[in-house]
Structure formats: C-alpha cells, structure tokens
Design an enzyme around this catalytic site. Structure first.
Site, PDB file in Angstrom:
ATOM      1  N   ILE A   9       5.328 -18.262  64.696  1.00  0.00           N
ATOM      2  CA  ILE A   9       5.010 -19.635  65.143  1.00  0.00           C
ATOM      3  C   ILE A   9       6.267 -20.447  65.411  1.00  0.00           C
ATOM      4  O   ILE A   9       6.257 -21.373  66.234  1.00  0.00           O
ATOM      5  CB  ILE A   9       4.102 -20.323  64.096  1.00  0.00           C
ATOM      6  CG1 ILE A   9       3.356 -21.512  64.716  1.00  0.00           C
ATOM      7  CG2 ILE A   9       4.883 -20.753  62.853  1.00  0.00           C
ATOM      8  CD1 ILE A   9       2.216 -22.038  63.861  1.00  0.00           C
ATOM      9  N   GLY A  30       6.653 -17.433  53.001  1.00  0.00           N
ATOM     10  CA  GLY A  30       5.729 -17.306  54.147  1.00  0.00           C
ATOM     11  C   GLY A  30       6.125 -18.132  55.360  1.00  0.00           C
ATOM     12  O   GLY A  30       7.295 -18.270  55.698  1.00  0.00           O
ATOM     13  N   VAL A  31       5.090 -18.721  55.985  1.00  0.00           N
ATOM     14  CA  VAL A  31       5.364 -19.482  57.218  1.00  0.00           C
ATOM     15  C   VAL A  31       6.157 -20.750  56.882  1.00  0.00           C
ATOM     16  O   VAL A  31       7.004 -21.192  57.663  1.00  0.00           O
ATOM     17  CB  VAL A  31       4.036 -19.803  57.950  1.00  0.00           C
ATOM     18  CG1 VAL A  31       3.177 -20.795  57.203  1.00  0.00           C
ATOM     19  CG2 VAL A  31       4.292 -20.266  59.370  1.00  0.00           C
ATOM     20  N   ASP A  32       5.963 -21.288  55.693  1.00  0.00           N
ATOM     21  CA  ASP A  32       6.712 -22.478  55.245  1.00  0.00           C
ATOM     22  C   ASP A  32       8.210 -22.165  55.252  1.00  0.00           C
ATOM     23  O   ASP A  32       9.032 -22.915  55.789  1.00  0.00           O
ATOM     24  CB  ASP A  32       6.238 -22.830  53.824  1.00  0.00           C
ATOM     25  CG  ASP A  32       6.663 -24.207  53.367  1.00  0.00           C
ATOM     26  OD1 ASP A  32       6.403 -24.538  52.199  1.00  0.00           O
ATOM     27  OD2 ASP A  32       7.230 -24.963  54.172  1.00  0.00           O
ATOM     28  N   THR A 116      -4.261 -18.049  54.058  1.00  0.00           N
ATOM     29  CA  THR A 116      -4.653 -16.627  54.026  1.00  0.00           C
ATOM     30  C   THR A 116      -3.524 -15.724  53.559  1.00  0.00           C
ATOM     31  O   THR A 116      -3.686 -14.494  53.543  1.00  0.00           O
ATOM     32  CB  THR A 116      -5.120 -16.148  55.417  1.00  0.00           C
ATOM     33  OG1 THR A 116      -4.000 -16.144  56.312  1.00  0.00           O
ATOM     34  CG2 THR A 116      -6.228 -17.019  55.964  1.00  0.00           C
ATOM     35  N   GLY A 117      -2.401 -16.266  53.198  1.00  0.00           N
ATOM     36  CA  GLY A 117      -1.292 -15.438  52.692  1.00  0.00           C
ATOM     37  C   GLY A 117      -1.205 -15.580  51.180  1.00  0.00           C
ATOM     38  O   GLY A 117      -2.103 -15.163  50.440  1.00  0.00           O
ATOM     39  N   VAL A 118      -0.178 -16.216  50.719  1.00  0.00           N
ATOM     40  CA  VAL A 118       0.054 -16.432  49.271  1.00  0.00           C
ATOM     41  C   VAL A 118      -1.182 -17.046  48.595  1.00  0.00           C
ATOM     42  O   VAL A 118      -1.540 -16.696  47.474  1.00  0.00           O
ATOM     43  CB  VAL A 118       1.276 -17.374  49.075  1.00  0.00           C
ATOM     44  CG1 VAL A 118       1.392 -17.869  47.651  1.00  0.00           C
ATOM     45  CG2 VAL A 118       2.547 -16.662  49.502  1.00  0.00           C
ATOM     46  N   TYR A 119      -1.872 -17.937  49.320  1.00  0.00           N
ATOM     47  CA  TYR A 119      -3.000 -18.645  48.678  1.00  0.00           C
ATOM     48  C   TYR A 119      -4.286 -17.822  48.643  1.00  0.00           C
ATOM     49  O   TYR A 119      -5.291 -18.269  48.100  1.00  0.00           O
ATOM     50  CB  TYR A 119      -3.216 -20.001  49.350  1.00  0.00           C
ATOM     51  CG  TYR A 119      -2.216 -21.073  48.911  1.00  0.00           C
ATOM     52  CD1 TYR A 119      -1.228 -20.786  47.981  1.00  0.00           C
ATOM     53  CD2 TYR A 119      -2.265 -22.353  49.431  1.00  0.00           C
ATOM     54  CE1 TYR A 119      -0.315 -21.751  47.577  1.00  0.00           C
ATOM     55  CE2 TYR A 119      -1.363 -23.342  49.036  1.00  0.00           C
ATOM     56  CZ  TYR A 119      -0.388 -23.022  48.098  1.00  0.00           C
ATOM     57  OH  TYR A 119       0.517 -23.986  47.677  1.00  0.00           O
TER      58      TYR A 119
HETATM   59  N1  APR Z   1       4.578 -17.358  61.968  1.00  0.00           N
HETATM   60  C1  APR Z   1       3.221 -17.414  61.931  1.00  0.00           C
HETATM   61  N2  APR Z   1       2.502 -17.071  60.845  1.00  0.00           N
HETATM   62  C2  APR Z   1       3.198 -16.638  59.766  1.00  0.00           C
HETATM   63  C3  APR Z   1       4.606 -16.557  59.730  1.00  0.00           C
HETATM   64  C4  APR Z   1       5.299 -16.939  60.899  1.00  0.00           C
HETATM   65  N3  APR Z   1       6.641 -16.900  60.968  1.00  0.00           N
HETATM   66  N4  APR Z   1       4.982 -16.085  58.503  1.00  0.00           N
HETATM   67  C5  APR Z   1       3.848 -15.874  57.821  1.00  0.00           C
HETATM   68  N5  APR Z   1       2.774 -16.198  58.577  1.00  0.00           N
HETATM   69  C6  APR Z   1       1.352 -16.114  58.262  1.00  0.00           C
HETATM   70  C7  APR Z   1       0.955 -15.147  57.192  1.00  0.00           C
HETATM   71  O1  APR Z   1       0.838 -13.827  57.738  1.00  0.00           O
HETATM   72  C8  APR Z   1      -0.399 -15.703  56.805  1.00  0.00           C
HETATM   73  O2  APR Z   1      -1.414 -15.169  57.656  1.00  0.00           O
HETATM   74  O3  APR Z   1       0.960 -17.378  57.769  1.00  0.00           O
HETATM   75  C9  APR Z   1      -0.281 -17.208  57.091  1.00  0.00           C
HETATM   76  C10 APR Z   1      -0.251 -18.084  55.856  1.00  0.00           C
HETATM   77  O4  APR Z   1       0.434 -17.412  54.813  1.00  0.00           O
HETATM   78  P1  APR Z   1       1.474 -18.188  53.857  1.00  0.00           P
HETATM   79  O5  APR Z   1       2.672 -18.534  54.633  1.00  0.00           O
HETATM   80  O6  APR Z   1       1.621 -17.358  52.635  1.00  0.00           O
HETATM   81  O7  APR Z   1       0.732 -19.559  53.512  1.00  0.00           O
HETATM   82  P2  APR Z   1      -0.462 -19.861  52.486  1.00  0.00           P
HETATM   83  O8  APR Z   1      -1.303 -18.672  52.232  1.00  0.00           O
HETATM   84  O9  APR Z   1      -1.100 -21.108  53.028  1.00  0.00           O
HETATM   85  O10 APR Z   1       0.312 -20.188  51.123  1.00  0.00           O
HETATM   86  C11 APR Z   1       1.072 -21.361  51.079  1.00  0.00           C
HETATM   87  O11 APR Z   1       3.019 -20.192  50.364  1.00  0.00           O
HETATM   88  O12 APR Z   1       4.998 -20.179  51.438  1.00  0.00           O
HETATM   89  C12 APR Z   1       4.310 -20.764  50.420  1.00  0.00           C
HETATM   90  O13 APR Z   1       5.239 -22.959  50.278  1.00  0.00           O
HETATM   91  C13 APR Z   1       4.095 -22.234  50.656  1.00  0.00           C
HETATM   92  O14 APR Z   1       3.313 -22.569  48.433  1.00  0.00           O
HETATM   93  C14 APR Z   1       2.911 -22.471  49.781  1.00  0.00           C
HETATM   94  C15 APR Z   1       2.094 -21.201  49.978  1.00  0.00           C
END
Ligand code: APR
Length: 166
Positions: A9, A30-32, A116-119
């Site tokens: 993204i 993750g994406v953050d 859908t990732g860490v959460y």
């Molecule tokens: N671009 C697009 N999507 C991405 C990218 C990227 N560069 N990196 C990861 N993702 C996707 C993951 O594959 C997943 O499908 O983003 C989606 C959300 O995953 P996470 O980033 O783990 O976010 P979330 O599940 O909402 O957890 C949030 O994770 O990173 C920490 O600070 C954040 O504590 C918060 C938690």
C-alpha cells in the site's frame, strides 16, 4: 469505483492510504510499520500530537515521503471470537475513514485488510464487512470516487477477488 490490487500500500499514489494502526498511533509492525518506514520520521512526529485513537475511529495526517498525500490512521478491533462487538468496530473503521476522506474531499483512497494480521480477524468475515461498508457508503457519497482494496497476501487477494466478482 472499487478496485482490487495486490500491492504494498505504501507504493500507491492516491489521495489517502489507510493505516491499520494501534490506539497509541505511535507505529508498530505490519502495514503500520511499513507506512511509518516509507513516510519517514515526520509522520511519527505528527502522530505524537494526535493523542492516540480509540478502536473504530480514524484520524488523518499528511503523507510526508509517501506517494499518497495523506494517511488516515484507524484502529481495528482485536479478534476475541466475535462476541465482543468486533464486527461493529471493524465496520466503524471503514466508515470513519471514508467519512474523513469525504470531509477532506479526497477522491482516491486505499484500504489494507484492517485487523486481519496481528489482530487476528478472520479474513473472510473481515472482507464481508469491508466490502459491505464501503459499498453502502458509496451509494450515498460521490467522494471518494476511486476506492482501492490494497491486499498484500494471496489469501486476502483470493477472498476479495471472489467476493468482488472481479
Ligand atoms: N501493504 C498492504 N498491506 C499490508 C502491508 C503492506 N505493506 N503489510 C502488511 N499488510 C497487510 C497484512 O497482510 C494484513 O492483511 O495488512 C493487513 C493488516 O495486518 P496488520 O498490519 O498486522 O494489522 P492489524 O491486523 O490491523 O494489526 C494492527 O499490528 O502493526 C501492528 O501497530 C499495529 O498494533 C497494530 C496491529
């Protein structure tokens, strides 16, 4: 118009990309993590002044070194099995992000797969909420007029491809 793209993204040149943040808004993995790395330290500086963000709500910052003009930070629910209002909170993430885009008259916005990732939110359930919330919003709003689901992993891509019939 709704588009599905499998991409990092942080590469997208849109008015706003949405960040799946945590309630501190001070970065993470993750994406953050990817967004903060690509945007540079100015992003964290601005986030420090936002005083966090409750789950389901959204706040906007500039995009700094990102190709996108703005970042809309939203905090998704952690999945606890589905009986803790997770569905409403996740829908609120999409709705409040779209509301901010509308308020700032942004034409193009890209969403990651929030929660859908860490959460741990089940991907198919999350996709239903994302697509339904977005479609409903776009029925009554001209802005944003280009909406991208920026999926990163193949599993999410397959799920969205099937649900969007693309
Ligand atoms: N671009 C697009 N999507 C991405 C990218 C990227 N560069 N990196 C990861 N993702 C996707 C993951 O594959 C997943 O499908 O983003 C989606 C959300 O995953 P996470 O980033 O783990 O976010 P979330 O599940 O909402 O957890 C949030 O994770 O990173 C920490 O600070 C954040 O504590 C918060 C938690």
């Amino acid at each position: 118009m709704i588009r599905l793209i499998q991409t990092d993204i942080t590469q997208l040149k849109v008015d706003a990309i949405v960040n799946a943040a945590n309630s501190s808004l001070l970065g993470g993995g993750g994406v953050d993590g990817a967004i903060h790395r690509a945007a540079g330290p100015e992003l964290l500086k601005e986030c420090r002044n936002l005083n966090g963000c409750p789950t389901g709500e959204a706040k906007i910052t500039k995009g700094y070194n990102l190709p996108s003009r703005f970042v809309i930070h939203t905090v998704g629910p952690v999945w606890h099995g589905g009986n803790d209002n997770e569905d409403v909170l996740l829908a609120n993430c999409y709705y409040n992000s779209l509301l901010l885009a509308q308020k700032h008259n942004l034409w193009s916005i890209a969403f990651p797969n929030i929660s859908t990732g860490v959460y741990g939110y089940p991907k198919s359930l999350a996709a239903d909420i994302a697509i339904n919330t977005v479609r409903h919003f776009l029925e009554s709003s001209k802005v944003p007029n280009e909406l991208i689901f920026a999926v990163f992993d193949l599993e999410n891509f397959r799920i969205y491809e099937e649900k969007l019939n693309v």
